[in-house]
Enzyme design. Structure first.
Site, PDB file in Angstrom:
ATOM      1  CB  SER A  36      -0.943   0.017   1.210  1.00  0.00           C
ATOM      2  OG  SER A  36      -0.214  -0.094   2.415  1.00  0.00           O
ATOM      3  CG  ASP A 331      -4.495   5.426   6.603  1.00  0.00           C
ATOM      4  OD1 ASP A 331      -3.332   5.306   7.050  1.00  0.00           O
ATOM      5  OD2 ASP A 331      -4.864   4.897   5.529  1.00  0.00           O
ATOM      6  CG  HIS A 334      -1.376   3.917   4.227  1.00  0.00           C
ATOM      7  ND1 HIS A 334      -2.571   3.397   4.710  1.00  0.00           N
ATOM      8  CD2 HIS A 334      -0.716   2.886   3.642  1.00  0.00           C
ATOM      9  CE1 HIS A 334      -2.642   2.112   4.414  1.00  0.00           C
ATOM     10  NE2 HIS A 334      -1.524   1.776   3.779  1.00  0.00           N
TER      11      HIS A 334
END
Length: 365
Positions: A36, A331, A334
């Site tokens: 991610s 978040d 990230h």
């Protein structure tokens, strides 16, 4: 470097990006494999997984499948080359002909277990399919005398940069399964072997230019901190055992990179110390203009972490900091675009690269 110096560095970076001063004298081609931290929409396009606003609010003004308020490090690195942002391999509706490369990174990816979407070896299999199909189309175009300028040929694949940024989920998932520190660290050689195998596989297909990121300070991620049952905190408020495991992973990856550099004689392999960059950002957050480096911008629950696994960013009930707020964490896992911009500027400085190599080294004749 003081606060003013860092701000100048970031401003110069953004100025160069805006002017397109990438330094390339041929079109840059980049292929990315990872999780991610580098996913520019692979999870959303590949599985239809909803990633809602406020993700993307800062730069794109809409959600693009990136887990950030704006651009990721890979976006900023591409812009430093005056290259288009990379399109996810699985984005069927992008309209892209992938002339600047492709992004195979997907949220949640790890090196092991194999054959689980979208593990590193699955991403390699996708690349192999992509390359074979691209070369088929180039051959077909030449046979019927039509231009193949918008297709990647064999020389393009050979001269491209292959960026690998994976391993964070291998460690995090192992800890999440309540494995002990000793159990987690015993698995590190197997994770490293998978990355070595990926590099060798790409090399055997003609790749010669590699850019490998190590993993960041896992124990400083607000989500990890909020969910951890055992709080073995260091002076920064990060989990000591998690960061220790990350450092062991990185030492093994550095050793592996040195070995591969010796073994693959005509290849260039650059190892980038992302851990040092991110750890410095957290340690000196205030100096760099950031506040509450262990607190989430988009989440729920308030101090100390503003993270609640039941109310995550974009889900009903979430709360988000004001645009322009200087948060490190977006978040809980990230980073914000502001943090990513500083991280990218440090990568481009070459100070954290072994060997010290400019990011645009691959796009010169």
């Amino acid at each position: 470097m003081g606060c003013g110096g860092v701000q100048v560095l970031i401003l110069v970076f953004l100025w160069n990006v805006s002017l397109g001063l990438g330094g390339c004298d041929k079109a840059p081609l980049v292929f990315v494999f990872g999780d991610s931290n580098s996913d520019t929409g692979g999870l959303a396009s590949g599985l239809g997984f909803p990633i809602n606003l406020p993700n993307g609010r800062t730069f794109f003004r809409r959600s693009t499948g990136r887990l950030s308020d704006g651009r990721l490090v890979i976006d900023l690195l591409c812009q430093s080359l005056n290259a288009s942002l990379l399109v996810p391999y699985m984005d069927a509706l992008s309209g892209s002909s992938f002339t600047n490369g492709a992004n195979f990174a997907v949220v949640g990816s790890s090196t092991l277990p194999k054959y689980v979407p979208f593990s590193l070896n699955i991403q390699l299999m996708q690349f192999q399919h992509f390359k074979a199909r691209s070369l088929e189309l180039v051959t077909a175009a030449l046979q019927i005398y039509i231009g193949a300028r918008n297709l990647i040929n064999d020389e393009g694949f050979r001269s491209a940069l292959y960026l690998i940024d994976i391993g964070q989920n291998d460690l995090a998932d192992s800890f999440a399964k309540n494995q002990s520190y000793a159990q987690v660290t015993r698995k590190i050689p197997a994770f490293i072997t998978e990355i070595e195998t990926a590099v060798r596989s790409l090399y055997n297909q003609g790749a010669r230019k590699f850019w490998v990121h190590n993993t960041g300070p896992l124990g400083c991620l607000p989500k990890i901190l909020a969910l951890a049952k055992k709080k073995d905190l260091d002076s920064l408020g990060c989990l000591s055992s998690y960061n220790s495991a990350a450092r062991l992973f990185n030492e093994a990856l550095l050793h592996s990179s040195q070995k591969l550099r010796t073994e693959l004689k005509d290849a260039t392999l650059v190892y980038v110390d992302i851990y040092a960059i991110k750890h410095d950002l957290i340690t000196n957050a205030v100096k760099y203009g950031f506040s509450n480096p262990l607190m989430v911008c988009c989440g729920y629950g308030g101090p100390p972490y503003n993270f609640d696994v039941r109310v995550t960013c974009g889900q009903p009930g979430y709360q988000v900091c004001n645009e322009g707020s200087r948060y490190v964490s977006w978040d809980g896992i990230h980073h914000t675009e502001a943090a990513n911009t500083l991280i990218a500027s440090r990568i481009l400085s070459m100070a954290y690269s072994t060997p010290r190599t400019p990011f645009d080294f691959f796009c010169h004749h």
